[in-house]
Design an enzyme around this catalytic site. Structure first.
Site: not given
Lengths: 193, 193
Positions: A7, A68, A141
């Site tokens: 992430d 991501e 996160d």
């Protein structure tokens, strides 16, 4: 399949490693969040993040790195930093010959909660349940990095099947077109004769 | 001061090296554009760009790397790729201990043409004139990379003077405040006595 989920972010960058088994079975191996101070030089922040992510790659030896995919968020400045953090991690993977896959936030949410617009709490709750964790992973996160790795584990076979099905369909269409052409040719010859 | 200018981009990434002398004297040493195919894997594209830029750093040994600061452009997808390309180059510089400076497009245009909203043709024309080149650098990414390096050469001493002036002003204010405090203290003592 061992998947490293990322992430990306400059201030907080979530890293995770999970092992995917048969079916939907997934096991969490590691999760952490790398932080860099906001007042640090941008290049130095990217260096800290890249070093941490590459250490994970060398330690955990993932089959694939799932990152991501960043879109323009409300805060453009943040989105740029996120893109840069994701970029340096993708570079580290490419240098090691590890394939990199990108998934959008809605694909990740959809994979773990069944709802592409799920909120952070729902994602965290489902990640905790799917991986059978004793406590909720924090901060968000860390949960997101785990969700990303799960998403890749579950989407990868489907993406592979889709690619195969598309290739098969294209092959079939090619054969059909060739056959049609042949029939028309024969018909034309028969007409002339 | 030897400056490497970078106009980051995935499809075309402009690289330049110029040598800054006394005053506004600048000499172009090298300029090129690295291209990566749009249908290539993102991580592979970043790898090609990083390898090329790092080869330049190791060959030309710049004092500083100046990179265009990316803002959200009309095309968000392009802006993300641009941010990622700039990010991997900044990382390469950081790994070599070379400082990285960012300048906005308007700062670059303003430095070379005197107009922060100059168009590509004006920038190219001024870069050609400033560096005394025989032909215009093409494509625009090459000219932009040169403009960026020129911008850094000219802005760096000013930025340094600004930082010094600000530090001096802060120091002066501190001394003034201390003096004022001392005077007030003495006045209070005199009043009492």
């Amino acid at each position: 399949m061992r998947v490293m989920g990322v992430d990306p972010g400059l201030t907080r960058c979530g890293l995770s490693v999970i092992e995917g088994g048969t079916g939907r079975k997934v096991i969490a191996l590691d999760v952490d969040v790398v932080r860099t101070p906001a007042d640090m030089d941008l290049a130095e922040r990217l260096l800290l993040i890249a070093d941490a992510a590459e250490y994970w790659m060398d330690t955990h030896k993932p089959t694939v790195v799932a990152v991501e995919r960043v879109f323009a968020q409300n805060n453009v400045r943040t989105a740029m930093g996120t893109a840069q953090a994701g970029g340096v991690i993708a570079l580290g993977a490419a240098r090691r010959g590890i394939p990199v896959a990108f998934h959008t936030p809605s694909q990740v949410k959809s994979a773990v909660t069944g709802n592409g617009t799920a909120d952070k709490n729902q994602v965290t709750a489902m990640v905790t349940r799917i991986l059978g964790l004793q406590t909720k992973p924090t901060p968000a996160d860390a949960a997101d990095a785990l969700a990303l790795a799960i998403c890749h584990c579950w989407r990868a076979p489907m993406m592979e099947r889709m690619a195969k099905a598309e290739a098969a369909a294209a092959e079939q269409k090619k054969r059909y077109d060739a056959k049609l052409k042949q029939i028309r040719k024969e018909a034309a010859v028969a007409k002339k004769g």
